[in-house]
Design an enzyme around this catalytic site. Structure first.
Site, PDB file in Angstrom:
ATOM      1  N   GLY A 154       5.919  -2.168   6.561  1.00 33.07           N
ATOM      2  CA  GLY A 154       7.308  -2.598   6.696  1.00 33.07           C
ATOM      3  C   GLY A 154       8.159  -1.681   7.553  1.00 33.07           C
ATOM      4  O   GLY A 154       7.770  -0.562   7.885  1.00 33.07           O
ATOM      5  N   GLU A 155       9.328  -2.199   7.936  1.00 32.70           N
ATOM      6  CA  GLU A 155      10.285  -1.446   8.748  1.00 32.70           C
ATOM      7  C   GLU A 155      11.453  -1.037   7.834  1.00 32.70           C
ATOM      8  O   GLU A 155      12.269  -1.891   7.454  1.00 32.70           O
ATOM      9  CB  GLU A 155      10.747  -2.345   9.919  1.00 32.70           C
ATOM     10  CG  GLU A 155      11.952  -1.856  10.678  1.00 32.70           C
ATOM     11  CD  GLU A 155      11.859  -0.426  11.176  1.00 32.70           C
ATOM     12  OE1 GLU A 155      10.914  -0.075  11.884  1.00 32.70           O
ATOM     13  OE2 GLU A 155      12.771   0.367  10.838  1.00 32.70           O
ATOM     14  N   CYS A 191      -0.519  -3.367  15.246  1.00 35.74           N
ATOM     15  CA  CYS A 191      -0.369  -3.057  13.822  1.00 35.74           C
ATOM     16  C   CYS A 191      -0.884  -4.184  12.941  1.00 35.74           C
ATOM     17  O   CYS A 191      -0.514  -5.347  13.114  1.00 35.74           O
ATOM     18  CB  CYS A 191       1.109  -2.792  13.523  1.00 35.74           C
ATOM     19  SG  CYS A 191       1.442  -2.535  11.781  1.00 35.74           S
ATOM     20  N   ASN A 212      -6.152   3.784  15.419  1.00 37.28           N
ATOM     21  CA  ASN A 212      -7.245   3.535  14.493  1.00 37.28           C
ATOM     22  C   ASN A 212      -7.663   2.063  14.592  1.00 37.28           C
ATOM     23  O   ASN A 212      -6.936   1.186  14.156  1.00 37.28           O
ATOM     24  CB  ASN A 212      -6.753   3.861  13.074  1.00 37.28           C
ATOM     25  CG  ASN A 212      -7.874   3.815  12.081  1.00 37.28           C
ATOM     26  OD1 ASN A 212      -8.910   4.414  12.270  1.00 37.28           O
ATOM     27  ND2 ASN A 212      -7.666   3.050  11.020  1.00 37.28           N
ATOM     28  N   GLU A 254       0.816  -1.222   0.000  1.00 36.83           N
ATOM     29  CA  GLU A 254       0.000   0.000   0.000  1.00 36.83           C
ATOM     30  C   GLU A 254       0.845   1.265   0.000  1.00 36.83           C
ATOM     31  O   GLU A 254       1.947   1.288   0.545  1.00 36.83           O
ATOM     32  CB  GLU A 254      -0.843   0.050   1.274  1.00 36.83           C
ATOM     33  CG  GLU A 254      -1.866  -1.029   1.375  1.00 36.83           C
ATOM     34  CD  GLU A 254      -2.657  -0.922   2.661  1.00 36.83           C
ATOM     35  OE1 GLU A 254      -3.371  -1.872   2.973  1.00 36.83           O
ATOM     36  OE2 GLU A 254      -2.558   0.108   3.359  1.00 36.83           O
ATOM     37  N   CYS A 298      -1.223   0.690   8.430  1.00 40.77           N
ATOM     38  CA  CYS A 298      -2.013  -0.322   9.114  1.00 40.77           C
ATOM     39  C   CYS A 298      -2.303  -1.513   8.228  1.00 40.77           C
ATOM     40  O   CYS A 298      -2.831  -2.505   8.694  1.00 40.77           O
ATOM     41  CB  CYS A 298      -3.310   0.299   9.593  1.00 40.77           C
ATOM     42  SG  CYS A 298      -3.137   2.034   9.939  1.00 40.77           S
ATOM     43  N   CYS A 343       4.528  -5.637  15.941  1.00 49.94           N
ATOM     44  CA  CYS A 343       3.901  -4.782  16.955  1.00 49.94           C
ATOM     45  C   CYS A 343       2.446  -5.212  17.181  1.00 49.94           C
ATOM     46  O   CYS A 343       1.736  -5.547  16.229  1.00 49.94           O
ATOM     47  CB  CYS A 343       3.964  -3.319  16.522  1.00 49.94           C
ATOM     48  SG  CYS A 343       5.651  -2.766  16.245  1.00 49.94           S
ATOM     49  N   CYS A 402       3.151   8.533   1.158  1.00 53.08           N
ATOM     50  CA  CYS A 402       3.566   7.567   2.177  1.00 53.08           C
ATOM     51  C   CYS A 402       3.862   6.241   1.483  1.00 53.08           C
ATOM     52  O   CYS A 402       2.985   5.685   0.823  1.00 53.08           O
ATOM     53  CB  CYS A 402       2.411   7.441   3.176  1.00 53.08           C
ATOM     54  SG  CYS A 402       2.646   6.171   4.409  1.00 53.08           S
ATOM     55  N   SER A 412       8.950   5.701  16.069  1.00 47.21           N
ATOM     56  CA  SER A 412       7.661   5.241  16.584  1.00 47.21           C
ATOM     57  C   SER A 412       7.867   4.829  18.037  1.00 47.21           C
ATOM     58  O   SER A 412       8.273   3.706  18.312  1.00 47.21           O
ATOM     59  CB  SER A 412       7.152   4.050  15.766  1.00 47.21           C
ATOM     60  OG  SER A 412       6.758   4.486  14.495  1.00 47.21           O
ATOM     61  N   CYS A 420       5.975  -7.308   7.648  1.00 43.42           N
ATOM     62  CA  CYS A 420       6.961  -6.746   8.580  1.00 43.42           C
ATOM     63  C   CYS A 420       7.325  -7.805   9.613  1.00 43.42           C
ATOM     64  O   CYS A 420       6.479  -8.587  10.035  1.00 43.42           O
ATOM     65  CB  CYS A 420       6.360  -5.522   9.270  1.00 43.42           C
ATOM     66  SG  CYS A 420       7.544  -4.670  10.331  1.00 43.42           S
TER      67      CYS A 420
HETATM   68  N1  SAH Z   1       7.694   0.300  10.627  1.00 40.20           N
HETATM   69  C1  SAH Z   1       7.855   1.694  10.722  1.00 40.20           C
HETATM   70  C2  SAH Z   1       7.167   2.472   9.629  1.00 40.20           C
HETATM   71  C3  SAH Z   1       5.782   2.038   9.271  1.00 40.20           C
HETATM   72  S1  SAH Z   1       4.521   2.135  10.491  1.00 40.20           S
HETATM   73  C4  SAH Z   1       7.394   2.196  12.069  1.00 40.20           C
HETATM   74  O1  SAH Z   1       6.783   1.455  12.814  1.00 40.20           O
HETATM   75  O2  SAH Z   1       7.702   3.355  12.363  1.00 40.20           O
HETATM   76  C5  SAH Z   1       4.038   3.826  10.444  1.00 40.20           C
HETATM   77  C6  SAH Z   1       3.211   4.254  11.665  1.00 40.20           C
HETATM   78  O3  SAH Z   1       1.865   3.753  11.661  1.00 40.20           O
HETATM   79  C7  SAH Z   1       3.836   3.808  12.958  1.00 40.20           C
HETATM   80  O4  SAH Z   1       4.064   4.905  13.784  1.00 40.20           O
HETATM   81  C8  SAH Z   1       2.803   2.862  13.495  1.00 40.20           C
HETATM   82  O5  SAH Z   1       2.872   2.803  14.849  1.00 40.20           O
HETATM   83  C9  SAH Z   1       1.491   3.442  12.990  1.00 40.20           C
HETATM   84  N2  SAH Z   1       0.362   2.509  13.119  1.00 40.20           N
HETATM   85  C10 SAH Z   1       0.381   1.167  13.090  1.00 40.20           C
HETATM   86  N3  SAH Z   1      -0.852   0.665  13.339  1.00 40.20           N
HETATM   87  C11 SAH Z   1      -1.670   1.713  13.523  1.00 40.20           C
HETATM   88  C12 SAH Z   1      -3.069   1.868  13.828  1.00 40.20           C
HETATM   89  N4  SAH Z   1      -3.871   0.813  13.960  1.00 40.20           N
HETATM   90  N5  SAH Z   1      -3.564   3.121  13.955  1.00 40.20           N
HETATM   91  C13 SAH Z   1      -2.766   4.195  13.797  1.00 40.20           C
HETATM   92  N6  SAH Z   1      -1.459   4.125  13.514  1.00 40.20           N
HETATM   93  C14 SAH Z   1      -0.910   2.907  13.384  1.00 40.20           C
HETATM   94 FE1  SF4 Z   2       5.596  -2.312  13.941  1.00 38.06          FE
HETATM   95 FE2  SF4 Z   2       5.922  -0.519  11.933  1.00 38.06          FE
HETATM   96 FE3  SF4 Z   2       6.258  -3.155  11.506  1.00 38.06          FE
HETATM   97 FE4  SF4 Z   2       3.813  -2.230  11.972  1.00 38.06          FE
HETATM   98  S1  SF4 Z   2       5.085  -1.730  10.230  1.00 38.06           S
HETATM   99  S2  SF4 Z   2       4.759  -4.102  12.871  1.00 38.06           S
HETATM  100  S3  SF4 Z   2       4.245  -0.572  13.417  1.00 38.06           S
HETATM  101  S4  SF4 Z   2       7.465  -1.869  12.857  1.00 38.06           S
END
Ligand code: SAH
Ligand code: SF4
Length: 356
Positions: free
Chosen positions: A170-171, A127, A301, A87, A344, A124, A113, A225, A120
């Site tokens: 992804g990270e 996520c 969210n 996405e 997400c 988390c 974005c 994050s 990933c």
């Molecule tokens: N992996 C990296 C970059 C992608 S995630 C990172 O974690 O920073 C980008 C952002 O989306 C992160 O800050 C993450 O915590 C947030 N995110 C993940 N799930 C979410 C949700 N359900 N609602 C709002 N933000 C969310």
């Molecule tokens: Fe965590 Fe970012 Fe990976 Fe989602 S995309 S699992 S928030 S590190």
């Protein structure tokens, strides 16, 4: 198998294709003239065009779904050549302003974005991307193609500035070499000419990789994050915290090279009754003491089955006001597009659900 032309920096391409000035011409066609087949690259000799056609594809991504939200951000679902999907989101930040005679007074501003991996590894708890597990890294070209495709799909002129945030699926620091190449390809003045200061890498806090990125001195901006202020809660939310705790992240941030006028962004995902209290705000102020930081609060969210809840507006505002009153710059992320975005994995999830 054919290679992807978008995977290569101009420097590498000029070593692959002789004479080397052809790389510049190809860059111009691909990134600035939006040419989608090699036979249209009219200043290249015919036999080179045929060679290129036989060895390379240009854009490896196909748009398979597109959704516009109420705030006009557009979510894209792309399919890679091997069938995996990722996405991206186009976020219009400021509208175009025209004079009464129709001439453009202020240009629209866009942020795109992008995703850096299919899935990933970090896992988390909040996520949706994490739920599907990790499939593979995206190549530099697959990252670049997200921006190129979105610009083309919206007729955004090649010289129009856009910002890029690596906040999709992804990270990015778990795919640091391809991300580094993508940053350089975006940078190229014969290409999209998107400066490093317009590119923000968001990471879950891989301290060692933050140091590595810093050593590369690319000039990009950094977003962390954070989401929790003590290791106990952070470990539960983000298992990566066992390897790299909060202290190690703060140290890595302090050593990260950053433009004097800029700050490192700390993203704080606010979840109801979990990390939305003033005690947490207080700890956050202490934690960020001595760091050139700004905090961006994100409303959690919810998605079907998610174990956390969206905080209420008044708690969110209290949290923000506490930080601002205690010398920490803080804003609340307004864009719906980013809230429900790529990050997400929700568009992907929805499509898979509907297709199954
Ligand atoms: N992996 C990296 C970059 C992608 S995630 C990172 O974690 O920073 C980008 C952002 O989306 C992160 O800050 C993450 O915590 C947030 N995110 C993940 N799930 C979410 C949700 N359900 N609602 C709002 N933000 C969310
Ligand atoms: Fe965590 Fe970012 Fe990976 Fe989602 S995309 S699992 S928030 S590190």
């Amino acid at each position: 198998m054919k290679k992807i032309i978008l995977d290569y920096t101009k420097e590498t391409l000029s070593q692959m294709i002789k004479p080397s000035f052809r790389a510049k011409q190809i860059y111009n066609w691909v990134y600035q003239k939006d040419i989608s087949t090699f036979d249209k690259m009219l200043n290249l000799p015919k036999d080179l065009r045929t060679d290129l056609e036989n060895s390379f594809i240009i854009n490896p991504l196909k748009i398979i779904r597109k959704e516009t939200s109420s705030d006009l951000s557009i979510k894209y679902l792309f399919q890679c050549t091997d069938g995996f999907t990722v996405e991206s989101v186009l976020l219009p930040m400021k509208k175009e302003i025209r004079d009464s005679d129709g001439t453009i007074k202020k240009e629209a501003k866009y942020t795109i974005c992008v995703s850096s991996q299919v899935g990933c590894k970090i896992g988390c708890a909040f996520c949706l991307t994490a739920k599907g597990g990790f499939k593979r890294n995206l190549s530099a070209g697959e990252i670049v193609a997200q921006v190129l495709s979105i610009k083309q799909d919206n007729d955004i002129a090649h010289n129009r500035r856009v910002n890029i945030v690596y906040m999709g699926m992804g990270e990015p620091l778990d795919n640091i070499d391809n991300v580094t190449n993508a940053i350089k390809i975006f940078n190229d003045l014969d290409g999209l000419a998107i400066g490093s200061r317009r590119q923000t890498i968001s990471t879950s806090g891989l301290s060692q990789q933050i140091a590595k990125l810093g050593e590369r001195n690319l000039g990009v901006l950094l977003a962390i994050s954070l989401h929790a202020v003590d290791d106990e809660l952070r470990e539960k939310l983000m298992p990566i915290n066992k390897a790299y705790n909060i202290e190690s992240i703060i140290n890595a941030v302090k050593n990260f090279p950053i433009d004097q006028r800029k700050r490192v962004m700390f993203e704080y995902l606010v979840m109801k009754d979990l990390n939305d209290d003033i005690q947490s705000a207080k700890k956050l102020v202490t934690l960020l003491h001595g760091v050139k930081a700004k905090v961006n609060l994100i409303y959690f969210n919810p998605y079907p089955g998610s174990p956390f809840y969206r905080p209420n507006e008044s708690d969110m505002n209290k949290f923000k006001n506490y930080l601002n009153d205690h010398g920490v710059l803080c804003t609340i992320r307004q864009s719906k597009g980013l809230d429900i975005s790529a990050a997400c994995g929700q568009l992907k999830e929805k499509t898979e659900h509907e297709l199954s």
